[in-house]
Each structure stands twice: as C-alpha cells, then as structure tokens.
Design an enzyme around this catalytic site. Structure first.
Site, short mmCIF file in Angstrom:
data_model
loop_
_atom_site.label_atom_id
_atom_site.label_comp_id
_atom_site.label_asym_id
_atom_site.label_seq_id
_atom_site.Cartn_x
_atom_site.Cartn_y
_atom_site.Cartn_z
N GLU A 112 0.86 -1.19 0.00
CA GLU A 112 0.00 0.00 0.00
C GLU A 112 0.89 1.23 0.00
O GLU A 112 2.10 1.13 0.21
CB GLU A 112 -0.93 0.00 1.22
CG GLU A 112 -2.01 -1.07 1.12
CD GLU A 112 -2.94 -1.11 2.32
OE1 GLU A 112 -2.80 -0.26 3.23
OE2 GLU A 112 -3.79 -1.99 2.36
N HIS A 137 -8.67 10.09 2.67
CA HIS A 137 -8.36 8.98 1.77
C HIS A 137 -8.55 9.46 0.34
O HIS A 137 -9.55 10.10 0.03
CB HIS A 137 -9.28 7.78 2.06
CG HIS A 137 -8.75 6.50 1.50
ND1 HIS A 137 -8.79 6.21 0.16
CD2 HIS A 137 -8.12 5.46 2.10
CE1 HIS A 137 -8.22 5.03 -0.04
NE2 HIS A 137 -7.81 4.55 1.13
N ARG A 175 -0.21 8.68 1.65
CA ARG A 175 -1.61 8.99 1.43
C ARG A 175 -1.92 10.48 1.36
O ARG A 175 -2.76 10.92 0.58
CB ARG A 175 -2.43 8.35 2.56
CG ARG A 175 -3.89 8.36 2.30
CD ARG A 175 -4.60 7.57 3.33
NE ARG A 175 -4.38 6.15 3.14
CZ ARG A 175 -4.79 5.22 4.00
NH1 ARG A 175 -5.42 5.58 5.09
NH2 ARG A 175 -4.59 3.95 3.76
N HIS A 181 -11.00 10.23 6.55
CA HIS A 181 -10.81 8.79 6.73
C HIS A 181 -10.28 8.40 8.11
O HIS A 181 -10.52 7.29 8.57
CB HIS A 181 -9.84 8.32 5.65
CG HIS A 181 -9.61 6.84 5.61
ND1 HIS A 181 -10.63 5.94 5.41
CD2 HIS A 181 -8.48 6.10 5.76
CE1 HIS A 181 -10.13 4.70 5.43
NE2 HIS A 181 -8.83 4.78 5.66
N ARG A 212 -0.77 9.11 9.18
CA ARG A 212 -0.67 7.68 9.47
C ARG A 212 -0.34 6.88 8.21
O ARG A 212 -0.95 7.08 7.15
CB ARG A 212 -2.01 7.19 10.04
CG ARG A 212 -2.08 5.70 10.23
CD ARG A 212 -3.45 5.29 10.73
NE ARG A 212 -4.50 5.61 9.79
CZ ARG A 212 -4.89 4.80 8.81
NH1 ARG A 212 -4.30 3.63 8.64
NH2 ARG A 212 -5.88 5.14 8.02
#
Ligand code: SIN
Length: 487
Positions: free
Chosen positions: A111, A226, A275, A333, A368
């Site tokens: 990811e 997100h 992200r 998110h 995160r």
C-alpha cells in the site's frame, strides 16, 4: 464503596482487543452501534501492517512509518509499534484469526508509503469486517465481558479528580455504572465530514466527553483524507465507499478528466506515494474537474478473491471496475490526532485511558501510514488490556460530581455543521476561512451551546495554532519549504 468493572467505551478493533486482553478482569463493554459490525473498524479494507515477510524488518517498517508521518512521530513509540507487530499477528492468530496465506506463507500486499509488501488481509479486502466479526464472537463468548450495544455514554462521574463512573443511555433509559477505570475506544470525528468513509456514529462523541472532563488533546486538527472514495453514495447513508489503496498496490492508476496520470509528477512513487500526497493530488484534480478517475480495468487480478468488497460496492453503485474507470474523490478517513496519551493509554485525567483512533500516542506523526491503524488498535489494545488486568480490583468511591458532554445539535444544525467541517477543515486549509468558521461556532453564536460545534471549534483552534504545512495538515499555498501562513 463497591467493587467495580473496567468500562470500555467502543467496540471497534481497539475496544474489542482491550476488553479481550483484560481477562479475567470484569469488563463492561459499551458500544454505540446496534450490532457488532456497526463501527468504523469493520469498514477497513486495507488490513494490518507487520514486517513478517522475509525481505522485511521492523526497522524498515519504522522508517516507512516515520517518513509517512513527516518526522512528527515519537520515534520510540514507532519502534515499539513496528517491533511489536509480528507478536500482534501471533496473538490474533491465537484468538483464531486466519490471515490470508498460501502454501508458502502470508499473502502480503503493498500500500501507499510502504517500501515492502507487508499488509496482511483476511478474505482479501474484507479484512475489517472479518477481524471485527471474529473478535466480537470471542468477546461475546468471554465470561469476563458484559457487552451492551446501542449505548451512548454522555457523562463521566468524578471523585477527587478521578473518573469513577459513567452515565449511559440505552433505548431512552439512563444508567450509571461505577467503574475502576474508563477506556475510551470510541473512534474519531471523521464521520462528521460531508465526504467521509466513516459511519455517522464516528462523530467524536467520546473525544468531546473526555475534553470536557479536562483531558488534553494533541494535534486534534490532524485529519487524514483517503484519496480514493467512490463518488456514488448509497441510498442508505451518506458515507462514501472506500476503494482500498491495495488496488493501487495491485497496479490501478489515477487520471484526471483529460486522461493525465497526475500522480507521476507529484511523487516519485506515483499512485503509491504516502496517502497525504495522493489525497492532495486528487483534491487538486477535484477542484478543477469535480472528481478524478481510478483505472483498474487493465488489472489481471482475481476480483472475487482479492477485492470482493470493492467489486460488490462498485456493482451496487452501478459501476463495474473490471470494465470502466471509477469516479473517485477525497474523503475524511482517520483522525490522526486525538487525546494525548502515553503508550499505556494514560490520558491527563486520572482513571481515563485512550486507545485506537481516539488516542494520540505519537505513533502516527502528522500522517498515518496505511494499515498501521488496525495494527495500532490491536497492539495498543492488547497492551492496555493486559496492563489493566494486572491492577488490583477494589472498591471505588461514589461520584461527587458529573461532567456532561453537553446538548446535541438538532438535525438541521448537524447538517449545517457537516458543511462547515467539510469547508473549513478539508485537505487544503485557509487560515482566514477557519477564523471565519470559528466565529460561527464559537462562544455566543447560535450553535455554540451544542457539543458538536464545541468540538469543531476545538479542532479549528488547534489548526490555527499550527501555522505550518505538515503531513495531513496543509495550508493552501504553503509548502513546508515556504512556511508563511500567519494563522
Ligand atoms: C485502504 O484500504 O486504503 C485503507 C487502509 C487504511 O486506512 O489503513
């Protein structure tokens, strides 16, 4: 004076792990949802990150976590988390969790922000629901846990500056329970945004209650967005549907309306950039065109095995990811900041502990890393539960006074607040706009008596006190190399 249970508020991944690990200590588990899967953890598709691959190590996992967190993390906390991750996997397996694997070993996915394939899944992208589903069975069978669902905890009772009771409502009935300690595992405020991947019950209710009781917040304004939430809201709720980052790990790409693959010029890792970088890229495309496109039609993958949730979700929304590009946008998110706590979950209020998304122990820094949330929830929950199980149970005094969360907003007021959260606290922030928003929700305004408005004001103040762009907190026109916002 009487013996009292431990009260765990919230039954997502963190609350369940805390309650299970606290055995044999009696636990009263109070959750807001009416059934076990009615929580944000159950919606997670990404899985759980752990350095269990032969080319991986906790040090590499720590480096990726620090890089994603823009160096704002507490290094010791990060090393603890990534070093504990393989043990957390073993502990979950001892509870009966069966992570996806083949004859050779775990099936590990990549990811955004990860330098190795290290994300463990269950049932492909059904990880959250499978994990929560299984752990909720374990909790329901455990003789030390009494679990009440559909409960709203709206006041904490204090005696000599220590929280000793909780007041909770279930189906219009009000109850007060004395407790030896209160564990807040009530999730975040991400569900208060208009565009969110969370259920509306993720409204920050437990966070506000703790702040009212005097707990210190840390980086409340660090809210992660997100980059790929499906632009097709279901009739049942207003939540946007998550399209997991693992799909980009498998080769899906982002394009704007002109077909341009914009992430390639924003980060050397393209669609697998951390992200926050992807979310800002998609947001810029949205500002121009309204939405962006996620292309997965070209992937040679087994949709039913690897991405059953994405496939079902898209088909329900009338788009087939095997044949057409998906209209996507940015959605709130995860709240990276929260209640300031140490690795044992101690907050600044005696008797109150925080764990999971509501907690801010410094692990995530300013952003995160993907799939570190289920990892943190399980690892910190297990640690906290075990620590609390070791405390000598004993009598607790009666509450001398109660701290209440406050009056809730009406339906119309909530709709207005959702617009405001979206407008003022999105992925690109503007100090003068936030100041304007603060006037609308702060002291004296029509909304100011409502706890949701008070929480929004606290988050706005926290943002204004931090004039630098960093991780998920980004001021419009202000990159880290040209910090110039006068908030
Ligand atoms: C995702 O699957 O993209 C979400 C994973 C996460 O939030 O960590």
């Amino acid at each position: 004076m009487k013996d009292a249970p431990l009260c765990v508020i919230g039954a997502g991944m963190a609350g369940l792990c805390t309650a299970i690990a606290a055995a044999p200590r009696p636990v009263l588990l109070l959750s807001r949802g009416d059934h076990a899967l009615d929580c944000a953890s159950a919606l997670a598709q990404g899985g759980l990150a752990a350095a269990v691959g032969c080319d991986d190590s906790p040090d590499l996992h720590a480096t990726d976590t620090l890089t994603a967190g823009a160096g704002d993390n507490d290094r010791k906390a990060v090393e603890w988390l990534t070093g504990s991750a393989p043990g957390t996997v073993t502990w979950l397996e001892s509870l009966g969790i069966d992570f996806d694997h083949d004859q050779v070993g775990y099936l590990l996915a990549r990811e955004g922000g990860h330098s190795r394939d290290r994300v463990l899944h269950l049932g492909g992208d059904a990880s959250g629901s499978r994990l929560v589903g299984h752990l909720s069975h374990v909790a329901q069978k455990a003789s030390h846990i009494v679990w009440k669902q559909g409960c709203d905890v709206d006041a904490l009772g204090l005696a000599q500056d220590r929280v000793v009771s909780v007041r909770w409502r279930q189906r219009q009935k009000c109850h007060a329970t004395a407790c030896s300690a209160v564990v807040l595992a009530g999730g975040s405020v991400a569900g208060a945004f208009l565009d969110t991947t969370h259920p509306c019950s993720s409204d920050g209710a437990a966070l506000m209650l703790a702040l009212k009781a005097g707990a210190s917040g840390r980086d409340l304004h660090y809210i992660q967005f997100h980059p790929t939430a499906l632009f097709a809201q279901s009739a049942a709720d207003s939540r946007m549907r998550l399209i997991t980052e693992a799909l980009r790990g498998a080769g899906a790409v982002l394009r704007d309306h002109r077909g341009h693959r914009f992430m390639l010029e924003l980060h050397r890792d393209g669609e697998l950039a951390p992200r926050d970088v992807c979310a800002r890229g998609v947001w810029q495309a949205q500002l121009r065109d309204g939405w962006a496109w996620l292309h997965a039609e070209h992937l040679k993958i087994d949709w039913n095995r690897q991405f059953p949730t994405v496939l079902r979700t898209c088909l329900e929304a009338g788009v087939d990811p095997r044949k057409q590009a998906l209209p996507i946008g940015v959605a709130a998110h995860y709240q990276v900041g929260g209640l300031a706590c140490d690795l044992d979950g101690h907050t600044s209020v005696q008797g109150v502990f925080a764990v999971g998304e509501i907690a801010s122990s410094g692990v995530h820094g300013a952003n995160r890393l993907a799939s570190n949330s289920l990892l943190e929830a399980a690892t910190a929950g297990r640690r906290l539960g075990q620590m609390l199980s070791g405390l000598t149970p004993g009598p607790v005094p009666e509450a001398e006074h109660w701290v209440e969360r406050g009056a809730p907003a009406s339906g119309d007021q909530l709709a207005c607040l959702r617009q405001m959260v979206q407008q003022y606290l999105g992925p690109l922030r503007d100090a003068s706009e936030i100041r304007r928003g603060l006037q609308l929700v702060d002291e004296g305004g029509p909304l100011s008596g409502r706890w949701q408005a008070q929480l929004l004001a606290a988050i706005m103040r926290s943002a204004l006190a931090d004039p630098c762009s960093r991780g998920v907190h980004w001021w419009r026109g202000c990159t880290p190399s040209q910090q110039s916002v006068t908030a």
